[in-house]
Motif scaffolding. Structure first.
Motif, PDB file in Angstrom:
ATOM      1  N   LEU A 134      82.256  16.524  40.201  1.00 58.22           N
ATOM      2  CA  LEU A 134      83.273  16.857  39.208  1.00 58.22           C
ATOM      3  C   LEU A 134      83.897  15.585  38.624  1.00 58.22           C
ATOM      4  O   LEU A 134      84.034  15.448  37.396  1.00 58.22           O
ATOM      5  CB  LEU A 134      84.347  17.732  39.839  1.00 58.22           C
ATOM      6  CG  LEU A 134      85.546  18.096  38.950  1.00 58.22           C
ATOM      7  CD1 LEU A 134      85.087  18.988  37.797  1.00 58.22           C
ATOM      8  CD2 LEU A 134      86.614  18.807  39.776  1.00 58.22           C
ATOM      9  N   LEU A 135      84.255  14.648  39.496  1.00 55.56           N
ATOM     10  CA  LEU A 135      84.929  13.437  39.048  1.00 55.56           C
ATOM     11  C   LEU A 135      83.994  12.500  38.287  1.00 55.56           C
ATOM     12  O   LEU A 135      84.454  11.675  37.488  1.00 55.56           O
ATOM     13  CB  LEU A 135      85.541  12.704  40.245  1.00 55.56           C
ATOM     14  CG  LEU A 135      86.724  13.413  40.912  1.00 55.56           C
ATOM     15  CD1 LEU A 135      87.177  12.648  42.139  1.00 55.56           C
ATOM     16  CD2 LEU A 135      87.879  13.572  39.939  1.00 55.56           C
ATOM     17  N   ALA A 136      82.694  12.623  38.533  1.00 57.01           N
ATOM     18  CA  ALA A 136      81.740  11.756  37.836  1.00 57.01           C
ATOM     19  C   ALA A 136      81.850  11.900  36.324  1.00 57.01           C
ATOM     20  O   ALA A 136      81.604  10.942  35.576  1.00 57.01           O
ATOM     21  CB  ALA A 136      80.318  12.057  38.294  1.00 57.01           C
ATOM     22  N   VAL A 145      83.248   0.145  33.343  1.00 55.99           N
ATOM     23  CA  VAL A 145      83.038   0.523  34.740  1.00 55.99           C
ATOM     24  C   VAL A 145      82.262  -0.596  35.418  1.00 55.99           C
ATOM     25  O   VAL A 145      81.259  -1.089  34.880  1.00 55.99           O
ATOM     26  CB  VAL A 145      82.291   1.860  34.873  1.00 55.99           C
ATOM     27  CG1 VAL A 145      81.866   2.097  36.328  1.00 55.99           C
ATOM     28  CG2 VAL A 145      83.178   3.010  34.403  1.00 55.99           C
ATOM     29  N   VAL A 146      82.740  -0.991  36.579  1.00 56.24           N
ATOM     30  CA  VAL A 146      82.089  -2.020  37.390  1.00 56.24           C
ATOM     31  C   VAL A 146      81.479  -1.347  38.612  1.00 56.24           C
ATOM     32  O   VAL A 146      82.132  -0.529  39.265  1.00 56.24           O
ATOM     33  CB  VAL A 146      83.100  -3.095  37.840  1.00 56.24           C
ATOM     34  CG1 VAL A 146      82.458  -4.067  38.829  1.00 56.24           C
ATOM     35  CG2 VAL A 146      83.646  -3.853  36.635  1.00 56.24           C
ATOM     36  N   ARG A 158      74.323   7.356  33.851  1.00 54.24           N
ATOM     37  CA  ARG A 158      73.960   8.724  33.491  1.00 54.24           C
ATOM     38  C   ARG A 158      75.182   9.546  33.083  1.00 54.24           C
ATOM     39  O   ARG A 158      75.049  10.617  32.492  1.00 54.24           O
ATOM     40  CB  ARG A 158      73.246   9.404  34.661  1.00 54.24           C
ATOM     41  CG  ARG A 158      71.877   8.817  34.973  1.00 54.24           C
ATOM     42  CD  ARG A 158      71.044   9.748  35.824  1.00 54.24           C
ATOM     43  NE  ARG A 158      71.557   9.877  37.170  1.00 54.24           N
ATOM     44  CZ  ARG A 158      71.171   9.119  38.192  1.00 54.24           C
ATOM     45  NH1 ARG A 158      70.248   8.175  38.013  1.00 54.24           N
ATOM     46  NH2 ARG A 158      71.666   9.301  39.395  1.00 54.24           N
ATOM     47  N   HIS A 159      76.379   9.023  33.402  1.00 56.07           N
ATOM     48  CA  HIS A 159      77.612   9.766  33.126  1.00 56.07           C
ATOM     49  C   HIS A 159      78.455   9.137  32.023  1.00 56.07           C
ATOM     50  O   HIS A 159      79.500   9.669  31.675  1.00 56.07           O
ATOM     51  CB  HIS A 159      78.468   9.852  34.407  1.00 56.07           C
ATOM     52  CG  HIS A 159      77.768  10.531  35.544  1.00 56.07           C
ATOM     53  ND1 HIS A 159      77.671  11.892  35.643  1.00 56.07           N
ATOM     54  CD2 HIS A 159      77.117  10.014  36.618  1.00 56.07           C
ATOM     55  CE1 HIS A 159      76.997  12.207  36.743  1.00 56.07           C
ATOM     56  NE2 HIS A 159      76.648  11.086  37.343  1.00 56.07           N
ATOM     57  N   ARG A 160      78.023   8.001  31.470  1.00 58.13           N
ATOM     58  CA  ARG A 160      78.831   7.330  30.458  1.00 58.13           C
ATOM     59  C   ARG A 160      77.951   6.519  29.511  1.00 58.13           C
ATOM     60  O   ARG A 160      76.848   6.100  29.877  1.00 58.13           O
ATOM     61  CB  ARG A 160      79.900   6.431  31.087  1.00 58.13           C
ATOM     62  CG  ARG A 160      79.345   5.311  31.935  1.00 58.13           C
ATOM     63  CD  ARG A 160      80.447   4.431  32.546  1.00 58.13           C
ATOM     64  NE  ARG A 160      80.892   3.418  31.586  1.00 58.13           N
ATOM     65  CZ  ARG A 160      82.073   3.388  31.004  1.00 58.13           C
ATOM     66  NH1 ARG A 160      82.955   4.328  31.245  1.00 58.13           N
ATOM     67  NH2 ARG A 160      82.398   2.426  30.154  1.00 58.13           N
ATOM     68  N   ALA A 161      78.470   6.278  28.327  1.00 57.81           N
ATOM     69  CA  ALA A 161      77.755   5.463  27.355  1.00 57.81           C
ATOM     70  C   ALA A 161      78.380   4.080  27.212  1.00 57.81           C
ATOM     71  O   ALA A 161      77.775   3.177  26.638  1.00 57.81           O
ATOM     72  CB  ALA A 161      77.748   6.169  25.996  1.00 57.81           C
TER      73      ALA A 161
END
Length: 369
Positions: A134-136, A145-146, A158-161
């Protein structure tokens, strides 16, 4: 810059070893910035918010129950108020995203992720796995994001661009001038550092030790760490006739861990998966050859000259790998192993990369990572 760190994983009086990697990052950030920490603590450990001081770093301990919407909202308000006094928000660990979901942030946001569930979801409890999934989705919100390894970065992407960077964990170095070459011993001194939990493979290590003894190789195993499988480890060792060859040391201070690594011959950790593998990296900086599981971030820095990455959870394969290492089939000397690892994990590199991450978060246009 005034940086507000928000994390659920951080050392406290009730758990001094918890989230120590986040403390090390905070100490590094404090070299260049004014850092304040919000440590979100289970209410079972802390009833009321309080502020502790770690040198120049103020640590706001705030109770938050991860399954209580009301508790999460209270934490969210606390964070939002503090954020007004800071120039950048830096969250650490996926569970710290819980109170940040509905926050309208007006400052740049950097998030550091360590969660092993992204790489080995089966090793996480079902409830934790569900919350992590869920939090992903919230990973798309931070400006940067690091992650601590490229393997984890690939999972996060896979969860962000937006930009995702790789900055390794803090890695302990041996004391200056420490002797790295090993003295000849009458047995193979194996050492492991990690929790005595299923994912770290302590039972597998016991079986590998028994395999060495069965093949005529005198060996001992020293395990530094604590965990719920302690009794099962000793029971298995007794069944296999090697109980007198194992020392379970419990948790030790960093300088004692360093001393132990310098006094061993091979680092053995049959891990099922690591996001980074701090203890593996620390074994290398201390000049130790390693025999470890292949799944996870450690594959990015353990080469053929450093030891053996074991591809399957099979005690015979671990026994074979230890024999190969002690038979000098890994060409590097302890000094060469240590030099290469110390260069790779130099704190100066990590410091410069976090400065770059902060710059990128504040100036997202025209930059890439």
């Amino acid at each position: 810059m005034r940086v507000l760190v928000v994390t659920t994983w951080f050392p406290g009086p009730w758990a001094p070893g918890s989230g120590i990697f986040n403390l090390r990052d905070v100490e590094l950030l404090a070299l260049d910035h004014e850092v304040t920490v919000v440590h979100l603590v289970p209410p079972t450990q802390l009833a009321q918010a309080r502020v502790d001081q770690l040198g120049r770093i103020a640590v706001h301990r705030v109770p938050m129950a991860v399954r209580s919407p009301r508790s999460i909202r209270r934490a969210r308000r606390y964070i939002a108020e503090l954020a007004l006094e800071h120039d950048l928000l830096h969250s650490m660990a996926i569970s710290s995203l819980l109170p940040l979901g509905g926050t309208a942030l007006k400052v740049p946001w950097v998030h550091t992720e360590h969660w092993s569930g992204f790489l080995a979801p089966e090793t996480a409890p079902i409830g934790v796995r569900a919350m992590g999934s869920l939090l992903a989705r919230r990973l798309k919100r931070p400006d940067v994001v690091v992650t601590v390894s490229e393997a984890l970065a690939s999972a996060v992407r896979r969860h962000r661009a937006g930009p995702t960077m790789v900055i390794p964990n803090h890695v302990m170095l041996p004391p200056s001038g420490a002797a790295l070459e090993r003295e000849q011993a009458d047995h193979i001194r194996l050492i492991a550092v990690g929790g005595i939990i299923q994912r770290k493979g302590p039972i597998m290590a016991v079986r590998a030790l028994a395999g060495l003894r069965a093949r005529g190789y005198p060996a001992t195993l020293r395990w530094i760490g604590e965990g719920p499988l302690r009794d099962e480890v000793m029971s298995t060792a007794a069944q296999l006739g090697v109980a007198d060859r194992i020392e379970l040391e419990g948790s030790l201070a960093p300088e004692e861990v360093s001393h132990g690594l310098l006094g061993a011959d091979v680092f053995l950790l049959p891990t099922e998966g690591e996001t980074f593998g701090v203890s593996i990296a620390e074994a290398l900086t201390h000049g130790l050859s390693v025999v470890v599981g292949s799944r996870g971030g450690q594959g990015e820095f353990v080469g053929p000259a450093d030891g053996v990455l074991v591809a399957a959870q099979d005690p015979g394969l671990y026994t074979d790998a230890v024999i190969a290492v002690v038979g000098s089939r890994t060409p590097a000397t302890p000094t060469e192993i240590a030099r290469r690892a110390q260069q790779r994990f130099a704190p100066e590199f990590r410091r410069a990369e976090y400065l770059r991450a902060y710059h990128l978060a504040g100036n997202p246009e025209g930059h890439s990572a």
